[in-house]
Design a protein around this motif. Sequence first.
Motif, short mmCIF file in Angstrom:
data_model
loop_
_atom_site.label_atom_id
_atom_site.label_comp_id
_atom_site.label_asym_id
_atom_site.label_seq_id
_atom_site.Cartn_x
_atom_site.Cartn_y
_atom_site.Cartn_z
N ALA A 107 -1.27 4.53 -1.34
CA ALA A 107 -2.56 4.26 -0.91
C ALA A 107 -2.93 5.36 0.13
O ALA A 107 -4.33 5.48 0.09
N MET B 260 -7.20 -1.88 0.64
CA MET B 260 -7.82 -0.54 0.63
C MET B 260 -9.34 -0.77 0.62
O MET B 260 -9.86 0.15 0.95
N LEU C 113 0.96 -1.21 -0.20
CA LEU C 113 0.01 0.05 -0.09
C LEU C 113 0.94 1.40 0.16
O LEU C 113 0.57 2.38 -0.67
N CYS D 5 -11.54 1.84 -4.94
CA CYS D 5 -11.84 3.21 -4.44
C CYS D 5 -12.10 3.99 -5.43
O CYS D 5 -12.56 5.03 -5.24
#
Length: 495
Positions: free
Chosen positions: A106, A191, A101, A350
């Motif tokens: 992220a 995520m 990440l 996302c």
Amino acid sequence: MKITIYTFLIFISTSVFGRQTEKHWVYYQDTVTATSCRDSMEVWGITETYYSEWLNASSVSINNSQRELLLSHDQLKIRKQGNLIPNDFAEDSDEKLSYALEQIGANHFIDNNLTGKGVKIGIIDGGFLGAPDNHNLSHFFSNKQIAAYKDFITPKLKAYGGNSNLDDQHGTEVWEMLGGHSIKKKIRYGMATGATYYLARTDHGAGEKRIEEEYFVQALEWMHEKGVRLVNTSLGYTNGYDKESENYTPNQMDGSSGIAKATQYAIEHKGMVIVGAAGNEGNLPWKVINTPADAKDVIAVGASKNKLLDKMSYSSIGPLYLNYLKPELTCYSSTGTSFAAPIITGLIACMMEYNKTLTNKQIREILLQSCDLYPYGNNYVGYGNPNGEKIIKWLKNDQAIRSDVKTIQIKPARISINRLLGKPPKKLVKYKFKPKGKSLVIYHKYDGWKVLEKKITIHENGRLQIRKPEKATQTTIVDGNNVYELFWNEPNGNF
């Protein structure tokens, strides 16, 4: 002071958009700031429900856009209310991100409160053994984020059942990389913590049978009927079948298998986004990607190292006979491409949460354009690692992402010695640059993306000397965050 504050308030009032609100504390730097801001709260379009003198902070309900504008004011601090409970990751939490990440940025999505909420994600895998007891996944069960579970192999088997000796927990481990987090270790692995999940068990660890490919297609169609647009599969088929006569050959990894065709159909005609693990045969005689990752528009994900844009040795490469690039991109995974793919799936979730109107083609384009090497990919690492910061900027500004790759036309010069790359060849190119990292990864390519040779070397005080392989037409140099694309202008490799 008041002029600055009121100017800011007018700016906010004309810029606010978005609907969903969450409770926050707005902390003021001093009493003067507090008075100015509180007096003009209605101009902001924000309702203060309580002001705490102890905290010198207002309790408010704000949407993402209002939150972003508040954060841009250096005299205010914004904190989401509540403890670190499932699906709540406040920006002042001391929770750390996994290496993968961190690598893809992220934090830029987390800072915008993006968790994949409202997005339906399908996972087609080999089993979800022990998932209800997995602490890293507990928030999905407590928040009722599992919409459906279906076992295509043994329908009568208890949900989330199986045998650990047969790797029936593989899907559970993949799920952790999609949206898992450890409260105990304070580490976030995936995520898509806010997404809704559809789980399909289609592969049995006891062996490899062609009927499992049929189950895969059934699961894909079942997910589409449920309204799932985003699917992660870390399954891949090559030459490990129980019946040797059923094995694939490497040259059949061209999108022609039944599951590859079904996957491509889902993308082209059903608007689905499908992310697949490239495979772990890179250091085996097989070498190339598996199916269905070979389907043209599947986003095939390879595994890269953490600090160096070089593929993990096990990560499968794209076949040279294809007329399209595979894998599309990479991200860090030390244990297999199975756990690189869900990182990218969570990232896409996302993106879909932020803009629900994005088509699968737009998602693919944005994702790939954000990568380190774009548009000069190769069949070892694709376009490299995606960049969360670039993606967020594109989503906010609706502007095309520009490549950061520096392009250079090179005509090699003669020198007599090459201390960096070994033997002193007759003809080399010398290049001066400002180094970012200690090690450089060099990809010599022909036909634009097919790797002839890969080298990892070091620079000497910002000086690099490279020998041009006979058939090379382009060479990519990766130096930390800097990427250089060299175009050799002598035809057919002749000087």
